[in-house]
Design a protein around this motif. Sequence first.
Motif, PDB file in Angstrom:
ATOM      1  N   PHE A 222       0.825  -1.203   0.000  1.00  0.00           N
ATOM      2  CA  PHE A 222       0.000   0.000   0.000  1.00  0.00           C
ATOM      3  C   PHE A 222       0.862   1.257   0.000  1.00  0.00           C
ATOM      4  O   PHE A 222       0.696   2.144  -0.834  1.00  0.00           O
ATOM      5  CB  PHE A 222      -0.936  -0.002   1.213  1.00  0.00           C
ATOM      6  N   PHE A 223       1.810   1.335   0.932  1.00  0.00           N
ATOM      7  CA  PHE A 223       2.624   2.542   1.021  1.00  0.00           C
ATOM      8  C   PHE A 223       3.632   2.641  -0.122  1.00  0.00           C
ATOM      9  O   PHE A 223       4.021   3.737  -0.518  1.00  0.00           O
ATOM     10  CB  PHE A 223       3.323   2.635   2.372  1.00  0.00           C
ATOM     11  N   GLY A 224       4.047   1.494  -0.656  1.00  0.00           N
ATOM     12  CA  GLY A 224       4.942   1.511  -1.813  1.00  0.00           C
ATOM     13  C   GLY A 224       4.250   2.025  -3.068  1.00  0.00           C
ATOM     14  O   GLY A 224       4.858   2.682  -3.914  1.00  0.00           O
ATOM     15  N   GLU A 225       2.970   1.743  -3.184  1.00  0.00           N
ATOM     16  CA  GLU A 225       2.214   2.161  -4.364  1.00  0.00           C
ATOM     17  C   GLU A 225       1.599   3.548  -4.212  1.00  0.00           C
ATOM     18  O   GLU A 225       1.276   4.194  -5.203  1.00  0.00           O
ATOM     19  CB  GLU A 225       1.104   1.149  -4.669  1.00  0.00           C
ATOM     20  N   TRP A 226       1.411   4.002  -2.993  1.00  0.00           N
ATOM     21  CA  TRP A 226       0.723   5.267  -2.742  1.00  0.00           C
ATOM     22  C   TRP A 226       1.482   6.422  -3.385  1.00  0.00           C
ATOM     23  O   TRP A 226       2.622   6.695  -3.079  1.00  0.00           O
ATOM     24  CB  TRP A 226       0.601   5.502  -1.237  1.00  0.00           C
ATOM     25  N   GLY A 227       0.830   7.091  -4.318  1.00  0.00           N
ATOM     26  CA  GLY A 227       1.397   8.286  -4.933  1.00  0.00           C
ATOM     27  C   GLY A 227       2.435   8.036  -6.003  1.00  0.00           C
ATOM     28  O   GLY A 227       3.055   8.980  -6.492  1.00  0.00           O
ATOM     29  N   ASP A 228       2.649   6.771  -6.402  1.00  0.00           N
ATOM     30  CA  ASP A 228       3.642   6.552  -7.453  1.00  0.00           C
ATOM     31  C   ASP A 228       3.043   6.870  -8.821  1.00  0.00           C
ATOM     32  O   ASP A 228       1.867   7.187  -8.951  1.00  0.00           O
ATOM     33  CB  ASP A 228       4.216   5.127  -7.391  1.00  0.00           C
ATOM     34  N   ARG A 229       3.849   6.803  -9.839  1.00  0.00           N
ATOM     35  CA  ARG A 229       3.399   7.219 -11.179  1.00  0.00           C
ATOM     36  C   ARG A 229       2.293   6.339 -11.734  1.00  0.00           C
ATOM     37  O   ARG A 229       1.406   6.833 -12.433  1.00  0.00           O
ATOM     38  CB  ARG A 229       4.591   7.243 -12.136  1.00  0.00           C
ATOM     39  N   SER A 230       2.333   5.050 -11.440  1.00  0.00           N
ATOM     40  CA  SER A 230       1.271   4.177 -11.958  1.00  0.00           C
ATOM     41  C   SER A 230      -0.076   4.539 -11.336  1.00  0.00           C
ATOM     42  O   SER A 230      -1.105   4.485 -11.994  1.00  0.00           O
ATOM     43  CB  SER A 230       1.603   2.704 -11.720  1.00  0.00           C
ATOM     44  N   GLN A 231      -0.062   4.939 -10.064  1.00  0.00           N
ATOM     45  CA  GLN A 231      -1.313   5.351  -9.430  1.00  0.00           C
ATOM     46  C   GLN A 231      -1.816   6.653 -10.053  1.00  0.00           C
ATOM     47  O   GLN A 231      -3.014   6.804 -10.301  1.00  0.00           O
ATOM     48  CB  GLN A 231      -1.130   5.523  -7.928  1.00  0.00           C
ATOM     49  N   LEU A 232      -0.913   7.576 -10.307  1.00  0.00           N
ATOM     50  CA  LEU A 232      -1.319   8.835 -10.937  1.00  0.00           C
ATOM     51  C   LEU A 232      -1.849   8.599 -12.348  1.00  0.00           C
ATOM     52  O   LEU A 232      -2.836   9.220 -12.765  1.00  0.00           O
ATOM     53  CB  LEU A 232      -0.148   9.821 -10.948  1.00  0.00           C
ATOM     54  N   ALA A 233      -1.214   7.680 -13.072  1.00  0.00           N
ATOM     55  CA  ALA A 233      -1.700   7.341 -14.417  1.00  0.00           C
ATOM     56  C   ALA A 233      -3.080   6.688 -14.326  1.00  0.00           C
ATOM     57  O   ALA A 233      -3.952   6.937 -15.171  1.00  0.00           O
ATOM     58  CB  ALA A 233      -0.719   6.410 -15.110  1.00  0.00           C
ATOM     59  N   THR A 234      -3.288   5.867 -13.310  1.00  0.00           N
ATOM     60  CA  THR A 234      -4.585   5.217 -13.111  1.00  0.00           C
ATOM     61  C   THR A 234      -5.666   6.249 -12.822  1.00  0.00           C
ATOM     62  O   THR A 234      -6.796   6.134 -13.317  1.00  0.00           O
ATOM     63  CB  THR A 234      -4.494   4.189 -11.962  1.00  0.00           C
ATOM     64  N   ILE A 235      -5.331   7.270 -12.042  1.00  0.00           N
ATOM     65  CA  ILE A 235      -6.288   8.341 -11.758  1.00  0.00           C
ATOM     66  C   ILE A 235      -6.691   9.038 -13.049  1.00  0.00           C
ATOM     67  O   ILE A 235      -7.876   9.290 -13.302  1.00  0.00           O
ATOM     68  CB  ILE A 235      -5.699   9.341 -10.734  1.00  0.00           C
ATOM     69  N   GLY A 236      -5.705   9.343 -13.882  1.00  0.00           N
ATOM     70  CA  GLY A 236      -5.991   9.978 -15.174  1.00  0.00           C
ATOM     71  C   GLY A 236      -6.833   9.095 -16.068  1.00  0.00           C
ATOM     72  O   GLY A 236      -7.748   9.572 -16.748  1.00  0.00           O
ATOM     73  N   LEU A 237      -6.536   7.806 -16.074  1.00  0.00           N
ATOM     74  CA  LEU A 237      -7.300   6.871 -16.896  1.00  0.00           C
ATOM     75  C   LEU A 237      -8.738   6.777 -16.408  1.00  0.00           C
ATOM     76  O   LEU A 237      -9.683   6.762 -17.203  1.00  0.00           O
ATOM     77  CB  LEU A 237      -6.630   5.491 -16.862  1.00  0.00           C
ATOM     78  N   ALA A 238      -8.927   6.757 -15.085  1.00  0.00           N
ATOM     79  CA  ALA A 238     -10.277   6.675 -14.517  1.00  0.00           C
ATOM     80  C   ALA A 238     -11.083   7.928 -14.812  1.00  0.00           C
ATOM     81  O   ALA A 238     -12.307   7.863 -14.945  1.00  0.00           O
ATOM     82  CB  ALA A 238     -10.202   6.437 -13.008  1.00  0.00           C
ATOM     83  N   ALA A 239     -10.408   9.073 -14.938  1.00  0.00           N
ATOM     84  CA  ALA A 239     -11.106  10.317 -15.259  1.00  0.00           C
ATOM     85  C   ALA A 239     -11.627  10.308 -16.691  1.00  0.00           C
ATOM     86  O   ALA A 239     -12.651  10.917 -16.989  1.00  0.00           O
ATOM     87  CB  ALA A 239     -10.179  11.511 -15.044  1.00  0.00           C
ATOM     88  N   ALA A 240     -10.940   9.580 -17.572  1.00  0.00           N
ATOM     89  CA  ALA A 240     -11.310   9.580 -18.986  1.00  0.00           C
ATOM     90  C   ALA A 240     -12.116   8.352 -19.408  1.00  0.00           C
ATOM     91  O   ALA A 240     -12.803   8.395 -20.420  1.00  0.00           O
ATOM     92  CB  ALA A 240     -10.047   9.666 -19.844  1.00  0.00           C
ATOM     93  N   GLU A 241     -12.024   7.267 -18.647  1.00  0.00           N
ATOM     94  CA  GLU A 241     -12.652   6.005 -19.052  1.00  0.00           C
ATOM     95  C   GLU A 241     -13.591   5.503 -17.958  1.00  0.00           C
ATOM     96  O   GLU A 241     -13.766   6.144 -16.933  1.00  0.00           O
ATOM     97  CB  GLU A 241     -11.574   4.951 -19.343  1.00  0.00           C
ATOM     98  N   ASN A 242     -14.139   4.320 -18.174  1.00  0.00           N
ATOM     99  CA  ASN A 242     -15.036   3.685 -17.218  1.00  0.00           C
ATOM    100  C   ASN A 242     -14.270   3.346 -15.939  1.00  0.00           C
ATOM    101  O   ASN A 242     -13.383   2.494 -15.958  1.00  0.00           O
ATOM    102  CB  ASN A 242     -15.617   2.413 -17.844  1.00  0.00           C
ATOM    103  N   PRO A 243     -14.611   3.970 -14.815  1.00  0.00           N
ATOM    104  CA  PRO A 243     -13.868   3.718 -13.577  1.00  0.00           C
ATOM    105  C   PRO A 243     -13.892   2.255 -13.128  1.00  0.00           C
ATOM    106  O   PRO A 243     -12.900   1.761 -12.596  1.00  0.00           O
ATOM    107  CB  PRO A 243     -14.563   4.603 -12.538  1.00  0.00           C
ATOM    108  N   MET A 244     -14.992   1.557 -13.336  1.00  0.00           N
ATOM    109  CA  MET A 244     -15.054   0.162 -12.910  1.00  0.00           C
ATOM    110  C   MET A 244     -14.081  -0.694 -13.722  1.00  0.00           C
ATOM    111  O   MET A 244     -13.436  -1.593 -13.175  1.00  0.00           O
ATOM    112  CB  MET A 244     -16.487  -0.371 -13.043  1.00  0.00           C
ATOM    113  N   GLY A 245     -13.962  -0.430 -14.997  1.00  0.00           N
ATOM    114  CA  GLY A 245     -12.989  -1.143 -15.820  1.00  0.00           C
ATOM    115  C   GLY A 245     -11.566  -0.857 -15.377  1.00  0.00           C
ATOM    116  O   GLY A 245     -10.709  -1.745 -15.367  1.00  0.00           O
ATOM    117  N   VAL A 246     -11.308   0.380 -14.967  1.00  0.00           N
ATOM    118  CA  VAL A 246      -9.987   0.765 -14.483  1.00  0.00           C
ATOM    119  C   VAL A 246      -9.683   0.048 -13.159  1.00  0.00           C
ATOM    120  O   VAL A 246      -8.582  -0.458 -12.953  1.00  0.00           O
ATOM    121  CB  VAL A 246      -9.869   2.299 -14.327  1.00  0.00           C
TER     122      VAL A 246
END
Length: 165
Positions: free
Chosen positions: A88-112
């Motif tokens: 959890f703490f290793g992933e918190w705020g890393d680039r993949s999480q930020l990319a996931t946030i961007g993807l969820a903003a543009a696409e279906n959040p459940m699919g993300v």
Amino acid sequence: MQISQMLTKHITTLLFFGFGLWSLWDAYNDDDTDELEEVEAELDADVKSNEGADKSNNKADDDLKKKNRPFLTQFFSPIFLKAFSITFFGEWGDRSQLATIGLAAAENPMGVVIGGIIGQALCQTAAVFGGKSLATQISERFIALSGGILFIIFGIQSFFSTIES
């Protein structure tokens, strides 16, 4: 509410140093005995001492032991809590999480969410089994020392890095 980049950098730096020191502490406090062998020996001793014992007594003993454990470990094993917190703490705020946030903003959040869970599960599975096979060839102390040193190096790099606006 937005967390400032400076605060995120400081938290990240502290986490790198914290994980590094934790790994180094584990490496220096490891007593060179194979934990698996130790557990197997304890289980064998329990089986031999309890041969013919009533299963209801074993269940009562297990229930009593569970009640005497700290609250969180009554529901989750210590290894579960350690693996969860490190991931959890290793992933918190890393680039993949930020990319996931961007993807969820543009696409279906459940699919993300589902894609992210499956992707993380596959990565963790590869890490666990790869680490397990690697651990048969390299000592745990060496792995802990290497990981601790790398986390400290990442902490130093994070401390001296600048934030780009």
